[in-house]
Design a protein around this motif. Sequence first.
Motif, short mmCIF file in Angstrom:
data_model
loop_
_atom_site.label_atom_id
_atom_site.label_comp_id
_atom_site.label_asym_id
_atom_site.label_seq_id
_atom_site.Cartn_x
_atom_site.Cartn_y
_atom_site.Cartn_z
N VAL A 195 47.46 54.70 38.48
CA VAL A 195 48.32 53.71 38.63
C VAL A 195 49.33 53.98 39.82
CG1 VAL A 195 50.87 52.82 37.64
CG2 VAL A 195 48.64 53.28 36.10
N ALA A 196 49.15 55.21 40.18
CA ALA A 196 49.60 55.53 41.68
C ALA A 196 48.90 54.99 42.78
CB ALA A 196 50.04 57.14 41.72
N THR A 197 47.50 55.21 42.59
CA THR A 197 46.77 54.62 43.74
C THR A 197 46.75 53.17 43.60
OG1 THR A 197 45.09 56.43 43.28
CG2 THR A 197 44.33 54.63 44.26
N ILE A 207 48.05 51.02 46.96
CA ILE A 207 46.99 50.18 47.65
C ILE A 207 47.66 48.63 47.58
CG2 ILE A 207 44.81 48.88 47.39
CD1 ILE A 207 43.63 51.57 46.34
N GLY A 208 48.22 48.56 46.24
CA GLY A 208 48.89 47.15 46.32
C GLY A 208 49.91 46.66 47.44
N ASN A 263 49.58 42.46 46.58
CA ASN A 263 51.19 43.07 46.57
C ASN A 263 52.10 41.73 45.83
OD1 ASN A 263 53.56 44.21 47.06
ND2 ASN A 263 53.86 43.16 48.90
N LEU A 264 51.24 40.37 45.92
CA LEU A 264 51.83 39.22 45.17
C LEU A 264 51.76 39.48 43.88
CD1 LEU A 264 50.52 36.50 47.58
CD2 LEU A 264 52.91 37.35 47.55
N ILE A 288 41.97 36.66 40.21
CA ILE A 288 40.79 37.44 39.87
C ILE A 288 40.70 38.46 41.11
CG2 ILE A 288 38.43 36.92 40.22
CD1 ILE A 288 39.77 35.71 37.88
N ILE A 289 41.34 38.12 42.52
CA ILE A 289 41.24 39.47 43.34
C ILE A 289 42.06 40.78 42.93
CG2 ILE A 289 41.80 39.98 45.81
CD1 ILE A 289 41.01 37.44 46.71
N SER A 290 43.30 40.43 42.40
CA SER A 290 43.98 41.36 41.99
C SER A 290 43.50 42.10 40.65
CB SER A 290 45.58 40.80 41.56
OG SER A 290 46.11 40.42 42.51
N LEU A 291 42.95 41.32 39.94
CA LEU A 291 42.33 41.90 38.63
C LEU A 291 41.11 42.85 39.00
CD1 LEU A 291 41.79 42.17 35.55
CD2 LEU A 291 40.49 39.99 35.55
N CYS A 292 40.20 42.29 39.97
CA CYS A 292 39.16 43.12 40.25
C CYS A 292 39.33 44.23 41.10
CB CYS A 292 38.06 41.94 41.27
SG CYS A 292 37.48 40.75 40.37
N LEU A 293 40.52 44.17 42.00
CA LEU A 293 41.06 45.31 42.52
C LEU A 293 41.46 46.44 41.72
CD1 LEU A 293 41.39 46.80 45.27
CD2 LEU A 293 43.65 45.61 45.22
N GLY A 294 42.10 46.19 40.68
CA GLY A 294 42.63 47.05 39.54
C GLY A 294 41.17 47.57 38.94
#
Length: 343
Positions: A31-33, A37-38, A45-46, A150-156
């Motif tokens: 979560v910290a990472t 990154i976010g 970040n959005l 999708i991008i935020s989910l895939c990054l997570g």
Amino acid sequence: MNHRISKTLGLGQEAYLFDSPLYLTKSLLAVATGYIIGKYVPIANLDMMSLLLGIMYNLEPLNRLGIRRVVSQILASVIGAAAIGILILAFGVSVFSVSIGVVLTLYVCLKINWRVVSPVAIFTSIYMTQYLQLNEAGLPSIWLTFRLRIISLCLGIAIALFYNYIFSNLYYKKFAEKRLQYANEQVLNGVKYTTQVFQCILPRGKRGYIQLFSQQMNDLDRIYSNIESLKTEFSFLKKESKLVELKKLQDIAELYRDINHLTYDLNFLLESTPDVKLDKELELLLEEVIVVLESIDYTHSIVPPLHELKVEKHYLDLGDSFAERINKICEKVNLVVEKLQDL
């Protein structure tokens, strides 16, 4: 006083056997990472919520478990989001598009795996109707919303898979042994329960055993499946020596399932014949089984002495059924001890 506080605030024994301290540590770092990154990736970040949820929904003890979950989540999310996007383009955000969109997502999830509905996919379906992004003209954009989600989910998910891989070697240590210890304790609880029914400490005819043993059967099936997943992972990593050991541990897990089923059958017989009188020898034999199971500790490699647990079947008719099942339980316990001594 300190012991009482420690017991109150500390995790239970079951949590330690399933490596919960490692899970908490991995969650903290992941979560910290993700948060760091976010902050530096504008599009993520959005939507920090999707990023962090993508992390937490995909943290698993084994790489294979994480990858298997990721595939179903991304597939259901993409298809669900695309279907909802089409609905919104056609009907706008309305009671029809929101409700039908959620149902479509549920349908896709059930097609992929009818036993599990992905919470990530459900969140995506609601997200697409309630978190619409605006384009340069200030108008709601399905494409921008879909891309952001999708991008935020895939990054997570990528962060979760990274930490799954980093921590996997720590989980490998005593992974199967810890879960077998939990299996041993579950089977032990079932035998203790049955002994109390034999001794009439617990009443017969109340069907209280069904819930206890049903839950234990589910737990034992999951443990067997976890060891199978670890075998698959070791096969991919070409760890042949570890595979031989895991095969023996998986055989023990299967024996525990057999013992649990036989103990369930004993309780069924007792429920069916609440007035039957049982020989003291059978009760003593179950108590000896308890002693053997209590002496086993997979986490510390303590091997108990091999016990010869046998009962003479000198009963007739109904009595034979009890003696036969208890004799089979003893045989299975003997096999567990033998395999443990071979490790």
